[in-house]
Design a protein around this motif. Structure first.
Motif, mmCIF file in Angstrom:
data_model
loop_
_atom_site.group_PDB
_atom_site.id
_atom_site.type_symbol
_atom_site.label_atom_id
_atom_site.label_comp_id
_atom_site.label_asym_id
_atom_site.label_seq_id
_atom_site.Cartn_x
_atom_site.Cartn_y
_atom_site.Cartn_z
ATOM 1 N N GLN A 169 0.821 -1.206 0.000
ATOM 2 C CA GLN A 169 0.000 0.000 0.000
ATOM 3 C C GLN A 169 0.857 1.258 0.000
ATOM 4 O O GLN A 169 0.465 2.275 -0.565
ATOM 5 C CB GLN A 169 -0.924 0.008 1.218
ATOM 6 C CG GLN A 169 -2.014 -1.056 1.198
ATOM 7 C CD GLN A 169 -2.908 -0.987 2.421
ATOM 8 O OE1 GLN A 169 -2.604 -0.286 3.391
ATOM 9 N NE2 GLN A 169 -4.012 -1.719 2.390
ATOM 10 N N GLY A 170 2.013 1.182 0.627
ATOM 11 C CA GLY A 170 2.894 2.334 0.675
ATOM 12 C C GLY A 170 4.260 1.944 1.187
ATOM 13 O O GLY A 170 4.427 0.929 1.860
ATOM 14 N N ALA A 171 5.264 2.738 0.835
ATOM 15 C CA ALA A 171 6.638 2.450 1.250
ATOM 16 C C ALA A 171 7.427 3.747 1.341
ATOM 17 O O ALA A 171 7.099 4.748 0.683
ATOM 18 C CB ALA A 171 7.313 1.495 0.270
ATOM 19 N N ARG A 172 8.450 3.720 2.178
ATOM 20 C CA ARG A 172 9.326 4.873 2.326
ATOM 21 C C ARG A 172 10.679 4.549 1.720
ATOM 22 O O ARG A 172 11.213 3.452 1.891
ATOM 23 C CB ARG A 172 9.503 5.246 3.797
ATOM 24 C CG ARG A 172 10.422 6.463 3.987
ATOM 25 C CD ARG A 172 10.530 6.873 5.445
ATOM 26 N NE ARG A 172 11.562 6.133 6.154
ATOM 27 C CZ ARG A 172 12.186 6.589 7.247
ATOM 28 N NH1 ARG A 172 11.884 7.766 7.735
ATOM 29 N NH2 ARG A 172 13.081 5.850 7.851
ATOM 30 N N PHE A 173 11.253 5.527 1.018
ATOM 31 C CA PHE A 173 12.572 5.373 0.417
ATOM 32 C C PHE A 173 13.509 6.438 0.985
ATOM 33 O O PHE A 173 13.088 7.566 1.276
ATOM 34 C CB PHE A 173 12.494 5.516 -1.106
ATOM 35 C CG PHE A 173 11.862 4.333 -1.804
ATOM 36 C CD1 PHE A 173 12.653 3.364 -2.391
ATOM 37 C CD2 PHE A 173 10.490 4.195 -1.848
ATOM 38 C CE1 PHE A 173 12.068 2.278 -3.024
ATOM 39 C CE2 PHE A 173 9.896 3.117 -2.473
ATOM 40 C CZ PHE A 173 10.693 2.155 -3.066
ATOM 41 N N LEU A 174 14.769 6.039 1.125
ATOM 42 C CA LEU A 174 15.805 6.943 1.619
ATOM 43 C C LEU A 174 16.932 7.027 0.606
ATOM 44 O O LEU A 174 17.186 6.071 -0.148
ATOM 45 C CB LEU A 174 16.351 6.456 2.960
ATOM 46 C CG LEU A 174 15.367 6.394 4.134
ATOM 47 C CD1 LEU A 174 16.028 5.759 5.342
ATOM 48 C CD2 LEU A 174 14.824 7.779 4.462
#
Length: 262
Positions: A169-174
């Motif tokens: 559904q969603g993800a964080r990237f760095l």
């Protein structure tokens, strides 16, 4: 249109439900007393008294997902433009409600861990659609003019059903560059699943930082998963072929279509 969205949420009880839904992200709601100043819609100011029971732990999420039930007819009476957006441009309409919900969360301090508006995922669920032929999706009638990403009503017979699987559904990237300010603790790069998008459109390895052009890497502990099921359906008119002998001598062909339930 944001003002209209706020007015509708308040009148329909959606705002109260939204505040209640925030409890799963920021503790357990013990008591909610809402006092809305009707004259403050234009300035987006709210007067609320919120009492939360203390939470044992507050986990940070990359995405906070909310489902908002909407009545297109009621919204069209308040603002015809917003009503048209919901019926024919639901993705853009969801962004309007996303902005309203973000202001509400920040104003009322509902979710302390929330940092950016991009972390809010809004799913609009219409209560009904206009009873017009243009809102009915039929794969047995020509022409197939279903290129727009809007709401349709369809009926069919389920002939096969897959098992429940997970999707992102969603993800964080760095950013992978250590000297970049977006390399840690930032929610600058959030990927949200959009209707019709594949898994690779949400999560893949070729994203780059807009500041330093270095590759982005997903922070796996912030990935938000949801359930999906694939269903094979066939048009209900195929039942005519099962009625026995037919006086209609024309030949016909029925083909199943795939539906993703999320």
């Amino acid at each position: 249109m944001r003002e209209t969205a706020l007015v509708y949420l308040d009148r329909s009880g959606g705002l109260q439900k939204f505040v209640h839904d925030c409890k799963k992200y920021n503790g357990i709601t013990k008591q909610i007393i809402c006092e809305t100043d009707k004259s403050c819609y234009s300035s987006m100011l709210f007067l609320f008294k919120i009492l939360f029971a203390p939470a044992d732990s507050k986990q940070s999420y990359a995405v906070y997902r909310f489902i908002i039930s909407i009545n297109p007819s009621d919204i069209a009476e308040l603002d015809a433009t917003l009503g048209n957006y919901i019926l024919h441009n639901p993705i853009q309409a969801a962004q309007i409600f996303q902005s309203v919900c973000f202001v509400a969360i920040k104003t009322l301090s509902l979710i302390e861990q929330l940092q950016t508006e991009a972390q809010i995922s809004i799913l609009l669920k219409p209560t009904h659609l206009p009873p017009l032929p243009s809102y009915v999706l039929s794969l047995s009638a020509f022409p197939f003019n279903y290129t727009s990403q809007r709401f349709y009503v369809t009926e069919g017979i389920v002939i096969a059903m897959g098992t429940v699987t997970k999707y992102t559904q969603g993800a964080r990237f760095l950013c992978t560059e250590e000297t970049c300010p977006f390399s840690e603790g930032s929610f600058r790069y959030i990927r949200l699943h959009l209707p019709g998008a594949t898994e690779s459109a949400t999560v893949r390895s070729d994203f780059v930082c807009s500041l330093c052009s270095s590759p982005l890497q997903e922070d796996m502990k912030f990935r938000v998963l949801g359930d999906k099921r694939i269903v094979e359906m066939i048009d209900a008119k195929v039942l005519n072929a099962l009625k026995g002998y037919s006086n209609d001598k024309s030949h016909f062909r029925s083909q199943a279509f795939t539906v993703f339930l999320r």
